[in-house]
Design a protein around this motif. Structure first.
Motif, PDB file in Angstrom:
ATOM      1  N   UNK A  27       1.022  -1.234   0.085  1.00 17.31           N
ATOM      2  CA  UNK A  27      -0.022   0.080  -0.451  1.00 17.31           C
ATOM      3  C   UNK A  27       0.937   1.239   0.298  1.00 17.31           C
ATOM      4  N   UNK A  28       0.426   2.089  -0.812  1.00 19.68           N
ATOM      5  CA  UNK A  28       0.801   3.714  -0.633  1.00 19.68           C
ATOM      6  C   UNK A  28       0.929   4.215   1.314  1.00 19.68           C
ATOM      7  N   UNK A  29       2.559   4.343   1.343  1.00 24.44           N
ATOM      8  CA  UNK A  29       2.415   4.632   3.161  1.00 24.44           C
ATOM      9  C   UNK A  29       1.293   6.239   2.904  1.00 24.44           C
ATOM     10  N   UNK A  30       1.337   6.253   4.876  1.00 31.20           N
ATOM     11  CA  UNK A  30       0.175   7.383   4.745  1.00 31.20           C
ATOM     12  C   UNK A  30       0.752   7.866   6.429  1.00 31.20           C
ATOM     13  N   UNK A  31       0.847   9.077   6.830  1.00 26.64           N
ATOM     14  CA  UNK A  31       1.339  10.139   7.719  1.00 26.64           C
ATOM     15  C   UNK A  31       1.574   9.176   9.009  1.00 26.64           C
ATOM     16  N   UNK A  32       0.782   7.909   9.251  1.00 24.66           N
ATOM     17  CA  UNK A  32       0.419   7.086  10.167  1.00 24.66           C
ATOM     18  C   UNK A  32       1.956   5.889  10.450  1.00 24.66           C
ATOM     19  N   UNK A  33       2.335   5.533   8.901  1.00 23.16           N
ATOM     20  CA  UNK A  33       3.101   4.690   8.173  1.00 23.16           C
ATOM     21  C   UNK A  33       4.809   5.753   9.118  1.00 23.16           C
ATOM     22  N   UNK A  39       6.390  16.832   6.770  1.00 24.04           N
ATOM     23  CA  UNK A  39       6.959  18.057   5.884  1.00 24.04           C
ATOM     24  C   UNK A  39       6.391  17.525   4.700  1.00 24.04           C
ATOM     25  N   UNK A  40       7.428  16.775   3.728  1.00 23.70           N
ATOM     26  CA  UNK A  40       7.560  16.139   2.499  1.00 23.70           C
ATOM     27  C   UNK A  40       6.692  15.450   2.183  1.00 23.70           C
ATOM     28  N   UNK A  41       6.455  14.290   2.864  1.00 22.91           N
ATOM     29  CA  UNK A  41       4.494  13.551   2.639  1.00 22.91           C
ATOM     30  C   UNK A  41       3.068  14.495   2.705  1.00 22.91           C
ATOM     31  N   UNK A  42       3.356  15.517   4.032  1.00 25.47           N
ATOM     32  CA  UNK A  42       1.788  16.043   3.475  1.00 25.47           C
ATOM     33  C   UNK A  42       1.730  17.285   2.906  1.00 25.47           C
ATOM     34  N   UNK A  43       2.739  17.646   2.184  1.00 23.05           N
ATOM     35  CA  UNK A  43       2.917  19.063   0.749  1.00 23.05           C
ATOM     36  C   UNK A  43       2.987  17.984  -0.362  1.00 23.05           C
ATOM     37  N   UNK A  61       5.659  15.743  -1.716  1.00 24.58           N
ATOM     38  CA  UNK A  61       6.510  15.679  -2.520  1.00 24.58           C
ATOM     39  C   UNK A  61       7.263  14.974  -1.965  1.00 24.58           C
ATOM     40  N   UNK A  62       6.912  13.422  -1.296  1.00 19.92           N
ATOM     41  CA  UNK A  62       8.263  12.405  -1.148  1.00 19.92           C
ATOM     42  C   UNK A  62       6.347  11.350  -0.714  1.00 19.92           C
ATOM     43  N   UNK A  63       6.683   9.857  -1.677  1.00 17.43           N
ATOM     44  CA  UNK A  63       5.322   9.772  -1.361  1.00 17.43           C
ATOM     45  C   UNK A  63       6.234   8.264  -1.068  1.00 17.43           C
ATOM     46  N   UNK A  64       5.863   7.414  -0.391  1.00 21.99           N
ATOM     47  CA  UNK A  64       6.419   5.828   0.081  1.00 21.99           C
ATOM     48  C   UNK A  64       5.644   4.677   0.081  1.00 21.99           C
ATOM     49  N   UNK A  65       6.175   3.831  -0.351  1.00 26.17           N
ATOM     50  CA  UNK A  65       5.297   2.480  -0.963  1.00 26.17           C
ATOM     51  C   UNK A  65       5.685   1.678   0.508  1.00 26.17           C
ATOM     52  N   UNK A  66       4.833   1.160   0.982  1.00 27.72           N
ATOM     53  CA  UNK A  66       5.431  -0.309   2.004  1.00 27.72           C
ATOM     54  C   UNK A  66       4.781  -1.563   1.910  1.00 27.72           C
ATOM     55  N   UNK A  67       5.433  -2.491   2.175  1.00 28.15           N
ATOM     56  CA  UNK A  67       4.737  -3.847   2.060  1.00 28.15           C
ATOM     57  C   UNK A  67       4.412  -4.180   3.212  1.00 28.15           C
ATOM     58  N   UNK A  68       3.347  -5.417   4.251  1.00 29.68           N
ATOM     59  CA  UNK A  68       3.147  -5.996   4.967  1.00 29.68           C
ATOM     60  C   UNK A  68       2.926  -6.898   5.360  1.00 29.68           C
ATOM     61  N   UNK A  69       3.791  -7.804   6.282  1.00 23.63           N
ATOM     62  CA  UNK A  69       2.734  -9.415   6.928  1.00 23.63           C
ATOM     63  C   UNK A  69       2.370  -8.994   7.807  1.00 23.63           C
ATOM     64  N   UNK A  70       0.999  -9.575   7.943  1.00 30.07           N
ATOM     65  CA  UNK A  70       1.174  -8.995   9.337  1.00 30.07           C
ATOM     66  C   UNK A  70       1.071  -8.187   9.902  1.00 30.07           C
ATOM     67  N   UNK A  71       1.142  -7.017   9.399  1.00 28.09           N
ATOM     68  CA  UNK A  71       0.349  -5.721  10.164  1.00 28.09           C
ATOM     69  C   UNK A  71       2.084  -4.909  10.564  1.00 28.09           C
ATOM     70  N   UNK A  72       2.926  -5.762   9.676  1.00 26.77           N
ATOM     71  CA  UNK A  72       4.471  -5.565   9.712  1.00 26.77           C
ATOM     72  C   UNK A  72       4.960  -5.504   8.736  1.00 26.77           C
ATOM     73  N   UNK A  73       5.316  -3.732   9.103  1.00 26.91           N
ATOM     74  CA  UNK A  73       5.928  -3.226   7.431  1.00 26.91           C
ATOM     75  C   UNK A  73       7.284  -4.202   7.732  1.00 26.91           C
ATOM     76  N   UNK A  74       7.621  -4.717   6.009  1.00 20.86           N
ATOM     77  CA  UNK A  74       8.936  -5.750   6.151  1.00 20.86           C
ATOM     78  C   UNK A  74       9.662  -4.720   4.814  1.00 20.86           C
ATOM     79  N   UNK A  75       9.295  -4.136   3.690  1.00 18.66           N
ATOM     80  CA  UNK A  75      10.074  -3.940   3.141  1.00 18.66           C
ATOM     81  C   UNK A  75       8.808  -2.159   2.531  1.00 18.66           C
ATOM     82  N   UNK A 120      14.713  12.816   9.692  1.00 20.79           N
ATOM     83  CA  UNK A 120      14.417  11.755   8.677  1.00 20.79           C
ATOM     84  C   UNK A 120      12.840  11.917   9.186  1.00 20.79           C
ATOM     85  N   UNK A 121      12.390  12.004  10.146  1.00 17.75           N
ATOM     86  CA  UNK A 121      10.714  12.579  10.567  1.00 17.75           C
ATOM     87  C   UNK A 121      10.358  14.233  10.702  1.00 17.75           C
TER      88      UNK A 121
END
Length: 156
Positions: free
Chosen positions: A8-14, A51-55, A57-71, A45-46
């Protein structure tokens, strides 16, 4: 039994999970040598991600296994002065591509990279570039990236 992953696309919560994997990456490539350096990277980094996710300018995708971000992946978007191969000047830098060791060779990096490239196409990016680790070179080559000096690039 095969491990199931969600991508999924990461959000501020990630943000904390993105930072956790970024720190793991930087330790693996020996760019973090002490707890003091780790704390500096975490704090900077935080601040950057908030700043950059909210505006957008930065997008992250994450892979989860059992709700743990692994990639994780990241793409930073910017505009530079136009040049012949890119008259709009819109570029993207891929970074933070990292999969925890016990989840490698599952195709996660490819899936995340494909999502990053799709996002770039949606934004009319003409040039994507990155710095590849030795482990990542084969993946990037298979996706069309070519070496140019110390970096790899892909023109869309």
């Amino acid at each position: 039994m095969k491990t199931l992953y969600s991508v999924d696309k990461a959000s501020m919560l990630d943000i904390n999970e993105i930072i956790r994997l970024r720190v793991a990456l930087l330790k693996e490539v020996h760019e973090i040598q002490s707890e003091e350096e780790e704390n500096k990277i975490v704090n900077a980094t935080k601040s950057y991600l908030e700043t950059e996710i909210s505006n957008n300018n930065f997008v992250s995708y994450i892979a989860k296994s059992n709700e743990e971000v692994v990639s994780v992946s990241g793409v930073s978007f910017f505009k530079r002065p136009p040049y012949l191969e890119n008259l709009q000047g819109i570029e993207a830098y891929i970074l933070n591509m990292y999969t925890l060791p016990n989840h490698r060779n599952q195709g996660l990096a490819r899936q995340l990279l494909e999502k990053c490239i799709k996002e770039c196409k949606k934004r009319n990016v003409k040039r994507i570039w990155l710095h590849a680790s030795k482990d990542g070179e084969a993946l990037y080559r298979s996706m069309g990236f070519e070496f140019k000096g110390s970096e790899m690039e892909l023109f869309l």
